[in-house]
Design a protein around this motif. Structure first.
Motif, PDB file in Angstrom:
ATOM      1  N   GLU A   1     -71.230   4.731 -82.808  1.00 37.21           N
ATOM      2  CA  GLU A   1     -70.093   5.427 -82.261  1.00 37.21           C
ATOM      3  C   GLU A   1     -69.520   4.669 -81.060  1.00 37.21           C
ATOM      4  O   GLU A   1     -68.304   4.534 -80.936  1.00 37.21           O
ATOM      5  N   ALA A   2     -70.415   4.181 -80.175  1.00 37.27           N
ATOM      6  CA  ALA A   2     -69.932   3.480 -78.983  1.00 37.27           C
ATOM      7  C   ALA A   2     -69.175   2.213 -79.363  1.00 37.27           C
ATOM      8  O   ALA A   2     -68.120   1.915 -78.791  1.00 37.27           O
ATOM      9  N   LYS A   3     -69.691   1.495 -80.342  1.00 34.39           N
ATOM     10  CA  LYS A   3     -69.020   0.260 -80.768  1.00 34.39           C
ATOM     11  C   LYS A   3     -67.644   0.576 -81.373  1.00 34.39           C
ATOM     12  O   LYS A   3     -66.658  -0.107 -81.081  1.00 34.39           O
ATOM     13  N   LEU A   4     -67.575   1.598 -82.191  1.00 30.39           N
ATOM     14  CA  LEU A   4     -66.308   2.014 -82.789  1.00 30.39           C
ATOM     15  C   LEU A   4     -65.298   2.396 -81.704  1.00 30.39           C
ATOM     16  O   LEU A   4     -64.135   1.983 -81.746  1.00 30.39           O
ATOM     17  N   LEU A   5     -65.739   3.183 -80.731  1.00 35.26           N
ATOM     18  CA  LEU A   5     -64.843   3.593 -79.649  1.00 35.26           C
ATOM     19  C   LEU A   5     -64.377   2.396 -78.826  1.00 35.26           C
ATOM     20  O   LEU A   5     -63.208   2.317 -78.431  1.00 35.26           O
ATOM     21  N   THR A   6     -65.265   1.448 -78.590  1.00 38.41           N
ATOM     22  CA  THR A   6     -64.892   0.227 -77.870  1.00 38.41           C
ATOM     23  C   THR A   6     -63.834  -0.541 -78.648  1.00 38.41           C
ATOM     24  O   THR A   6     -62.838  -1.008 -78.065  1.00 38.41           O
ATOM     25  N   ASN A   7     -64.018  -0.659 -79.952  1.00 36.92           N
ATOM     26  CA  ASN A   7     -63.032  -1.346 -80.796  1.00 36.92           C
ATOM     27  C   ASN A   7     -61.694  -0.614 -80.790  1.00 36.92           C
ATOM     28  O   ASN A   7     -60.633  -1.242 -80.728  1.00 36.92           O
ATOM     29  N   LEU A   8     -61.728   0.705 -80.843  1.00 36.43           N
ATOM     30  CA  LEU A   8     -60.492   1.487 -80.805  1.00 36.43           C
ATOM     31  C   LEU A   8     -59.749   1.287 -79.482  1.00 36.43           C
ATOM     32  O   LEU A   8     -58.517   1.177 -79.473  1.00 36.43           O
ATOM     33  N   LEU A   9     -60.509   1.237 -78.381  1.00 35.94           N
ATOM     34  CA  LEU A   9     -59.877   1.026 -77.084  1.00 35.94           C
ATOM     35  C   LEU A   9     -59.082  -0.281 -77.055  1.00 35.94           C
ATOM     36  O   LEU A   9     -58.017  -0.347 -76.445  1.00 35.94           O
ATOM     37  N   GLY A  10     -59.610  -1.298 -77.712  1.00 35.19           N
ATOM     38  CA  GLY A  10     -58.927  -2.584 -77.758  1.00 35.19           C
ATOM     39  C   GLY A  10     -57.659  -2.567 -78.590  1.00 35.19           C
ATOM     40  O   GLY A  10     -56.802  -3.437 -78.448  1.00 35.19           O
ATOM     41  N   ALA A  11     -57.519  -1.575 -79.452  1.00 32.21           N
ATOM     42  CA  ALA A  11     -56.383  -1.530 -80.372  1.00 32.21           C
ATOM     43  C   ALA A  11     -55.315  -0.509 -79.987  1.00 32.21           C
ATOM     44  O   ALA A  11     -54.267  -0.462 -80.605  1.00 32.21           O
ATOM     45  N   VAL A  12     -55.570   0.290 -78.962  1.00 31.02           N
ATOM     46  CA  VAL A  12     -54.653   1.378 -78.609  1.00 31.02           C
ATOM     47  C   VAL A  12     -53.908   1.031 -77.325  1.00 31.02           C
ATOM     48  O   VAL A  12     -54.519   0.636 -76.332  1.00 31.02           O
ATOM     49  N   ASP A  13     -52.598   1.209 -77.371  1.00 29.50           N
ATOM     50  CA  ASP A  13     -51.769   0.945 -76.191  1.00 29.50           C
ATOM     51  C   ASP A  13     -51.410   2.213 -75.416  1.00 29.50           C
ATOM     52  O   ASP A  13     -51.170   2.158 -74.223  1.00 29.50           O
ATOM     53  N   ASP A  14     -51.361   3.346 -76.103  1.00 31.45           N
ATOM     54  CA  ASP A  14     -50.968   4.602 -75.475  1.00 31.45           C
ATOM     55  C   ASP A  14     -51.990   4.999 -74.401  1.00 31.45           C
ATOM     56  O   ASP A  14     -53.161   5.212 -74.704  1.00 31.45           O
ATOM     57  N   LEU A  21     -60.174   8.171 -75.257  1.00 30.20           N
ATOM     58  CA  LEU A  21     -61.210   7.269 -75.789  1.00 30.20           C
ATOM     59  C   LEU A  21     -62.217   6.887 -74.714  1.00 30.20           C
ATOM     60  O   LEU A  21     -63.424   6.805 -74.991  1.00 30.20           O
ATOM     61  N   HIS A  22     -61.756   6.655 -73.479  1.00 26.02           N
ATOM     62  CA  HIS A  22     -62.683   6.371 -72.376  1.00 26.02           C
ATOM     63  C   HIS A  22     -63.635   7.548 -72.160  1.00 26.02           C
ATOM     64  O   HIS A  22     -64.832   7.347 -71.925  1.00 26.02           O
ATOM     65  N   ARG A  23     -63.108   8.763 -72.254  1.00 26.98           N
ATOM     66  CA  ARG A  23     -63.958   9.954 -72.098  1.00 26.98           C
ATOM     67  C   ARG A  23     -65.018   9.997 -73.193  1.00 26.98           C
ATOM     68  O   ARG A  23     -66.201  10.217 -72.927  1.00 26.98           O
ATOM     69  N   GLN A  24     -64.589   9.810 -74.430  1.00 22.73           N
ATOM     70  CA  GLN A  24     -65.530   9.844 -75.557  1.00 22.73           C
ATOM     71  C   GLN A  24     -66.566   8.730 -75.441  1.00 22.73           C
ATOM     72  O   GLN A  24     -67.759   8.957 -75.699  1.00 22.73           O
ATOM     73  N   LEU A  25     -66.117   7.541 -75.062  1.00 23.58           N
ATOM     74  CA  LEU A  25     -67.042   6.413 -74.932  1.00 23.58           C
ATOM     75  C   LEU A  25     -68.025   6.643 -73.789  1.00 23.58           C
ATOM     76  O   LEU A  25     -69.223   6.382 -73.931  1.00 23.58           O
ATOM     77  N   SER A  26     -67.547   7.164 -72.679  1.00 17.61           N
ATOM     78  CA  SER A  26     -68.433   7.455 -71.556  1.00 17.61           C
ATOM     79  C   SER A  26     -69.513   8.453 -71.963  1.00 17.61           C
ATOM     80  O   SER A  26     -70.693   8.274 -71.639  1.00 17.61           O
TER      81      SER A  26
END
Length: 182
Positions: A1-14, A21-26
């Motif tokens: 899950e953490a890796k997926l969220l990290t990857n999503l953070l890199g792809a999202v501009d909004d 995503l930072h909340r979920q990853l934290s």
């Protein structure tokens, strides 16, 4: 899950989506015991120009919890003190998280008076009915009742905590709570 969220953070501009995503990853990192990384995600939230006040308070609460779990107790207590000054009456989820976290920590220290005080604070700030919808509140209350009144008074609360965890699919809560029931 953490890796997926990290990857999503890199792809999202909004920015708003990034805060989510930072909340979920934290939260995921905290569960994994990666306290320093969890705090870094909270720092990213605090640094976001579009972060709302409840996002900022959530990040402070999460940081305090990570510090506590890392054994940095005096820093955690200081951070919780900062949080309490930032909470307003509209922040019901944050009041609940604050009160339950502080009650659990008081219980870890064997200070049952403070456990009861923090549980009462949660009820005063957001109402007993709202508190009793939260599995961790009920879990903490059941521990308090076990210590102060015995198993007979704690048992119905334990059963409600298990039901709420199942209903909310709160599996982290469920694992903690179900151990108490056995």
């Amino acid at each position: 899950e953490a890796k997926l969220l990290t990857n999503l953070l890199g792809a999202v501009d909004d920015e708003g989506r990034r805060i989510s995503l930072h909340r979920q990853l934290s939260a995921a990192l905290l569960t994994l015991g990666e306290w320093g990384e969890s705090i870094k995600e909270c720092d990213a939230i605090r640094g976001a120009s579009t972060a709302r006040s409840n996002d900022l308070v959530w990040a402070m609460l999460q940081t305090a919890e990570a510090l506590w779990q890392a054994g940095r107790f005096s820093q955690a207590i200081s951070k919780y003190g900062e949080v309490e000054h930032e909470l307003d009456k509209e922040m019901t989820a944050e009041w609940l998280k604050y009160s339950v976290s502080r009650a659990r920590q008081a219980g870890q220290q064997g200070n049952m008076t403070d456990v009861g005080g923090y549980l009462t604070l949660a009820e005063r700030k957001i109402g007993r009915e709202s508190c009793e919808e939260d599995p961790l509140y009920l879990h903490t209350l059941s521990g308090f009742l076990l210590q102060s009144s015995g198993y007979a008074s704690a048992k119905p609360v334990i059963e409600r905590a298990i039901r709420r965890a199942r209903e909310k699919r709160s599996w982290n809560s469920f694992v903690m709570i179900s151990g108490r029931a056995s």
